[in-house]
Design an enzyme around this catalytic site. Structure first.
Site, PDB file in Angstrom:
ATOM      1  N   ARG A  70       0.840  -1.189   0.000  1.00 27.98           N
ATOM      2  CA  ARG A  70       0.000   0.000   0.000  1.00 27.98           C
ATOM      3  C   ARG A  70       0.878   1.243   0.000  1.00 27.98           C
ATOM      4  O   ARG A  70       2.035   1.208   0.413  1.00 27.98           O
ATOM      5  CB  ARG A  70      -0.913   0.027   1.238  1.00 27.98           C
ATOM      6  N   TYR A 211      -0.957  -3.314  -6.813  1.00 27.27           N
ATOM      7  CA  TYR A 211      -0.693  -4.161  -5.637  1.00 27.27           C
ATOM      8  C   TYR A 211      -1.762  -4.023  -4.553  1.00 27.27           C
ATOM      9  O   TYR A 211      -2.145  -2.924  -4.154  1.00 27.27           O
ATOM     10  CB  TYR A 211       0.663  -3.815  -5.018  1.00 27.27           C
ATOM     11  N   LYS A 220      -9.431  -2.330   1.367  1.00 24.75           N
ATOM     12  CA  LYS A 220      -9.261  -1.146   2.209  1.00 24.75           C
ATOM     13  C   LYS A 220     -10.073   0.038   1.698  1.00 24.75           C
ATOM     14  O   LYS A 220     -10.615   0.811   2.480  1.00 24.75           O
ATOM     15  CB  LYS A 220      -7.791  -0.753   2.275  1.00 24.75           C
ATOM     16  N   HIS A 240     -11.045  -2.365  11.048  1.00 23.67           N
ATOM     17  CA  HIS A 240      -9.891  -3.156  10.602  1.00 23.67           C
ATOM     18  C   HIS A 240      -9.660  -4.262  11.633  1.00 23.67           C
ATOM     19  O   HIS A 240      -8.698  -4.230  12.398  1.00 23.67           O
ATOM     20  CB  HIS A 240      -8.677  -2.228  10.489  1.00 23.67           C
ATOM     21  N   SER A 262      -1.643  -3.105  10.274  1.00 25.91           N
ATOM     22  CA  SER A 262      -1.207  -3.995   9.210  1.00 25.91           C
ATOM     23  C   SER A 262       0.073  -4.721   9.616  1.00 25.91           C
ATOM     24  O   SER A 262       0.991  -4.110  10.167  1.00 25.91           O
ATOM     25  CB  SER A 262      -0.950  -3.180   7.942  1.00 25.91           C
ATOM     26  N   CYS A 264       0.545  -6.853  11.969  1.00 19.04           N
ATOM     27  CA  CYS A 264       0.736  -6.941  13.423  1.00 19.04           C
ATOM     28  C   CYS A 264      -0.032  -8.096  14.040  1.00 19.04           C
ATOM     29  O   CYS A 264      -0.266  -8.102  15.254  1.00 19.04           O
ATOM     30  CB  CYS A 264       0.360  -5.627  14.080  1.00 19.04           C
ATOM     31  N   ASP A 287      -9.339  -9.718   8.642  1.00 17.87           N
ATOM     32  CA  ASP A 287      -8.870  -8.357   8.367  1.00 17.87           C
ATOM     33  C   ASP A 287      -9.918  -7.265   8.584  1.00 17.87           C
ATOM     34  O   ASP A 287      -9.574  -6.183   9.020  1.00 17.87           O
ATOM     35  CB  ASP A 287      -8.342  -8.270   6.928  1.00 17.87           C
ATOM     36  N   ARG A 379       2.740 -11.836  -0.241  1.00 18.68           N
ATOM     37  CA  ARG A 379       1.392 -12.211   0.234  1.00 18.68           C
ATOM     38  C   ARG A 379       0.889 -13.466  -0.465  1.00 18.68           C
ATOM     39  O   ARG A 379       1.312 -13.800  -1.575  1.00 18.68           O
ATOM     40  CB  ARG A 379       0.418 -11.068  -0.056  1.00 18.68           C
TER      41      ARG A 379
HETATM   42  P1  GTP Z   1      -2.315  -7.380   7.450  1.00 19.12           P
HETATM   43  O1  GTP Z   1      -2.724  -8.466   6.523  1.00 19.12           O
HETATM   44  O2  GTP Z   1      -1.272  -6.484   6.868  1.00 19.12           O
HETATM   45  O3  GTP Z   1      -3.466  -6.585   7.972  1.00 19.12           O
HETATM   46  O4  GTP Z   1      -1.519  -8.074   8.680  1.00 19.12           O
HETATM   47  P2  GTP Z   1      -2.031  -8.924   9.944  1.00 19.12           P
HETATM   48  O5  GTP Z   1      -2.432  -7.991  11.038  1.00 19.12           O
HETATM   49  O6  GTP Z   1      -3.011  -9.933   9.524  1.00 19.12           O
HETATM   50  O7  GTP Z   1      -0.665  -9.617  10.439  1.00 19.12           O
HETATM   51  P3  GTP Z   1      -0.225 -11.160  10.347  1.00 19.12           P
HETATM   52  O8  GTP Z   1      -1.080 -12.040  11.207  1.00 19.12           O
HETATM   53  O9  GTP Z   1      -0.113 -11.541   8.924  1.00 19.12           O
HETATM   54  O10 GTP Z   1       1.211 -11.087  11.002  1.00 19.12           O
HETATM   55  C1  GTP Z   1       2.241 -10.277  10.476  1.00 19.12           C
HETATM   56  C2  GTP Z   1       3.584 -10.752  10.949  1.00 19.12           C
HETATM   57  O11 GTP Z   1       3.638 -10.764  12.380  1.00 19.12           O
HETATM   58  C3  GTP Z   1       3.911 -12.165  10.483  1.00 19.12           C
HETATM   59  O12 GTP Z   1       5.245 -12.222  10.071  1.00 19.12           O
HETATM   60  C4  GTP Z   1       3.697 -13.001  11.713  1.00 19.12           C
HETATM   61  O13 GTP Z   1       4.520 -14.140  11.738  1.00 19.12           O
HETATM   62  C5  GTP Z   1       4.007 -12.047  12.859  1.00 19.12           C
HETATM   63  N1  GTP Z   1       3.197 -12.361  14.071  1.00 19.12           N
HETATM   64  C6  GTP Z   1       1.865 -12.580  14.119  1.00 19.12           C
HETATM   65  N2  GTP Z   1       1.447 -12.892  15.358  1.00 19.12           N
HETATM   66  C7  GTP Z   1       2.551 -12.868  16.135  1.00 19.12           C
HETATM   67  C8  GTP Z   1       2.779 -13.105  17.538  1.00 19.12           C
HETATM   68  O14 GTP Z   1       1.877 -13.414  18.316  1.00 19.12           O
HETATM   69  N3  GTP Z   1       4.069 -12.950  17.966  1.00 19.12           N
HETATM   70  C9  GTP Z   1       5.093 -12.621  17.130  1.00 19.12           C
HETATM   71  N4  GTP Z   1       6.313 -12.478  17.637  1.00 19.12           N
HETATM   72  N5  GTP Z   1       4.913 -12.404  15.803  1.00 19.12           N
HETATM   73  C10 GTP Z   1       3.670 -12.511  15.314  1.00 19.12           C
HETATM   74  C1  SPV Z   2      -3.038  -4.167   5.227  1.00 16.87           C
HETATM   75  O1  SPV Z   2      -2.084  -3.483   4.847  1.00 16.87           O
HETATM   76  O2  SPV Z   2      -3.652  -3.923   6.304  1.00 16.87           O
HETATM   77  C2  SPV Z   2      -3.470  -5.324   4.424  1.00 16.87           C
HETATM   78  C3  SPV Z   2      -2.828  -5.552   3.127  1.00 16.87           C
HETATM   79  O3  SPV Z   2      -4.366  -6.038   4.840  1.00 16.87           O
HETATM   80  S1  SPV Z   2      -3.520  -4.571   1.859  1.00 16.87           S
HETATM   81  O4  SPV Z   2      -4.627  -5.315   1.266  1.00 16.87           O
HETATM   82  O5  SPV Z   2      -2.490  -4.325   0.861  1.00 16.87           O
HETATM   83  O6  SPV Z   2      -4.039  -3.341   2.403  1.00 16.87           O
HETATM   84 MN    MN Z   3      -5.004  -5.484   7.004  1.00 17.02          MN
END
Ligand code: GTP
Ligand code: SPV
Ligand code: MN
Length: 597
Positions: A70, A211, A220, A240, A262, A264, A287, A379
């Site tokens: 993004r 992307y 989003k 979100h 994002s 996290c 999400d 992704r």
């Molecule tokens: P978006 O799709 O961007 O909205 O991200 P998201 O909030 O769904 O994050 P996601 O669950 O994909 O995690 C992002 C990164 O954080 C990954 O590399 C995970 O491995 C890492 N991660 C997720 N949960 C944890 C956790 O509980 N502890 C740690 N240390 N890392 C974590």
């Molecule tokens: C985020 O950035 O919070 C995502 C990935 O879930 S995107 O669809 O690119 O916004």
């Molecule tokens: Mn997201």
């Protein structure tokens, strides 16, 4: 197909856009598998996609190195009055912005096909769902939309002759002259990229990027930025947030919605495998949550999406086996590495690091290379129904009743593992002051601490001060039905920079405490920042966590929190001027008082 369309106003819009963008042809998408297959064939033939030998019906795309995430710096909220976009958004005047973009759109689809994608955010028959029509010139976008949203003739049927839809215009901004060879990821230069929202007319115009959230406009742009503005006007919430169902050993069900910025941890928490015996978790969404108050006074949430657009690096059987099992087939991978035997790979996957792969830029990569083989924001796009722990009620048209809201972020220090709001207003304060280190999900610096209120800083389609007020108003309407609010941080580190908390499945220990708090079954202590578990209130059985780590995880440093409070006051709340609800200033004052300031 065009002749079958009974919606005159829609046809008129498509014709106008076609006249402006001048595509070679117009294709109305029907959402069928054969359509998907044809588009993928096209992408493979034109060297845009690589079919994967190891995963059925799965393909790898490599984006242009300038177009990997993004782009918040080119994302606009365009309202008549600048104040209505508020201090957290980039504003441009709608007349000016449309004039700039109309010039860019002129002839921008030459040599390409204009695809019309009718899609539903939410189960087509859900009263909470909304219809969008995305116009795009990217076959990659069409295929992703097939997975991420409900696409096709059903949607057009529901639209009828005059149904309402959200127009979403997208172009990669890379016309082809006759005979010109296409590149594998065409897009426009940075200064021509625009991701624009006109919330006063529920309109989205995106140009120049192919992307993720810049291009898959249901996500989003529609489901958060436009929907949040609609939700404010109409009295519901677009957040979100992941949605998950937790069932305790007695069979009692809890629904949890959690907002983290994002990259996290939403996808991971949404699919977690609880480590505590007898507890079961099921995924509803990873999400976005759309939440409406039902006649019983409770907030009901649906996941408006149909698939997962998940962060690849770090995903493994060890950390998230359900995600791994969701991506065995029918997946689009973007910016992952390609192994010699025709599979994908990324940093943090289980097993040995391969000796050789083709990296996300298409170059040879050998083990030990300093650069990562997969992009940090690589992704996977996978159908939600493929998730082994998808909740049987994930498509329930009325949604599921939410018991718990969680906020959080990525903080190496200061913020403890978990704390609980004293009441709704305090919970809104926790959301409004949420902070996190920036991630690779946006193009820009990574690891910078910023406020990310409600994880909506990049996604709120109107003045964030008014959004805070909306949360307070929703709480007033819910009264005793308002969910309890918690704040978590899985990412606290010790002095050596090591994670203090194991995270992932072990996060179920924290969720268990929350559920027991809802039931009034477990204890807590009052701290200046909220209720917190005592060590004995957390189920840590079977976890080898040192007492020092536990102490640090639960430590509230009054001096550090005084600095936080001062930062909220001087650098955050001031931005909102008279749009900042008084009730939040009162919460800040109460926090300062508890901290002895
Ligand atoms: P978006 O799709 O961007 O909205 O991200 P998201 O909030 O769904 O994050 P996601 O669950 O994909 O995690 C992002 C990164 O954080 C990954 O590399 C995970 O491995 C890492 N991660 C997720 N949960 C944890 C956790 O509980 N502890 C740690 N240390 N890392 C974590
Ligand atoms: C985020 O950035 O919070 C995502 C990935 O879930 S995107 O669809 O690119 O916004
Ligand atoms: Mn997201």
């Amino acid at each position: 197909m065009n002749s079958d369309i009974k919606h005159e106003q829609l046809k008129k819009w498509i014709n106008e856009v076609a006249e402006l963008c001048q595509p070679d042809q117009v294709h109305w998408c029907d959402g069928t598998k054969s359509e998907y297959d044809q588009l993928m064939n096209f992408a493979v033939q034109h060297q845009m996609a690589t079919p994967l030998k190891k995963r059925a019906n799965s393909f790898l795309f490599r984006s242009h190195p300038s177009d990997v995430a993004r782009l918040e710096s080119r994302t606009y909220i365009s309202t008549t009055n600048k104040e209505d976009a508020g201090p957290t958004n980039i504003w441009l005047d709608p007349v000016e912005l449309k004039s700039i973009m109309s010039k860019l759109y002129t002839g921008c689809m030459r040599g390409r096909t204009l695809y019309v994608i009718p899609f539903s955010m939410g189960p087509v028959q859900s009263p909470i769902a909304k219809i969008g029509i995305e116009i795009t010139d990217s076959p990659y976008v069409v295929c992703n939309m097939h997975i991420m949203t409900r696409v096709g003739t059903e949607v057009l049927k529901k639209l009828g002759t005059n149904g309402e839809y959200i127009p979403c215009l997208h172009s990669i901004g890379s016309p082809l002259s006759p005979g010109q060879k296409d590149s594998s990821w065409p897009c426009a230069p940075l200064e021509d990229k625009y991701i624009s929202h006109f919330p006063e007319e529920n309109l989205i115009w995106s140009y120049g990027s192919g992307y993720g959230g810049n291009a898959l406009l249901g996500k989003k742009c529609l489901a958060l930025r436009i929907a949040s503005a609609m939700a404010k006007r109409e009295g519901w919430m677009a957040e979100h947030m992941l949605i998950l169902r937790l069932t305790n050993p007695q069979g009692k069900i809890f629904h949890i919605a959690a907002a983290f910025p994002s990259a996290c941890g939403k996808t991971n928490l949404a699919m977690l495998t609880p480590v505590i015996p007898g507890w079961k978790a099921e995924c509803i969404g990873d999400d976005i949550a759309w939440i409406k108050l039902a006649s019983d006074g409770k907030p009901y949430a649906i996941n408006p999406e149909y698939g997962f657009f998940g962060v690849a690096p770090g995903t493994s059987y060890e950390s998230n086996s359900s995600a791994m099992d969701s991506i065995k087939e029918n997946v689009i991978f973007t910016n992952c590495a390609l192994t010699d035997d025709g599979d994908i790979w990324w940093e943090g996957m289980d097993g040995e690091v391969p000796n050789h792969v083709i990296d996300w830029k298409g170059n040879d990569w050998t083990r030990g290379n300093k650069e990562p083989a997969a992009h940090a924001n690589a992704r996977f796009t996978a159908p939600a129904r493929q998730c082994p722990v998808i909740c049987p009620d994930w498509e329930k048209v009325e949604g599921v009743p939410i018991d718990i809201f969680i906020f959080g972020g990525r903080r190496a220090s200061v913020v403890p593992l978990v704390h609980e709001a004293y009441n709704w207003d305090h919970g809104v304060f926790l959301g409004a002051t949420a902070s996190s280190e920036t991630t690779a999900a946006n193009i820009g610096a990574v690891g910078n601490l910023r406020r990310d209120p409600f994880a909506m800083q990049p996604f709120c389609g109107y003045n964030m001060g008014d959004y805070f007020q909306h949360w307070l108003d929703m709480g007033d309407r819910m009264g005793k039905n308002a969910p309890k609010i918690f704040y978590v941080n899985w990412f606290r580190k010790n002095a050596e920079g090591k994670w203090l908390w194991p995270g992932f499945g072990d996060n179920s220990r924290v969720l268990k405490w929350m559920c027991e708090r809802v039931e009034g079954k477990t204890g807590a202590v009052e701290t200046p920042i909220g209720y917190m578990p005592r060590p004995e209130d957390l189920d840590l059985s079977g976890l080898n966590l040192s007492p020092e780590f536990l102490t640090e995880l639960l430590r509230v440093d009054p001096v550090a929190w005084q600095t936080e409070a001062a930062d909220v006051e001087k650098n955050h709340f001031v931005k909102f001027g008279n749009r900042l609800p008084k009730r939040l200033t009162q919460q800040l004052d109460a926090l300062k008082k508890r901290l002895g300031v």
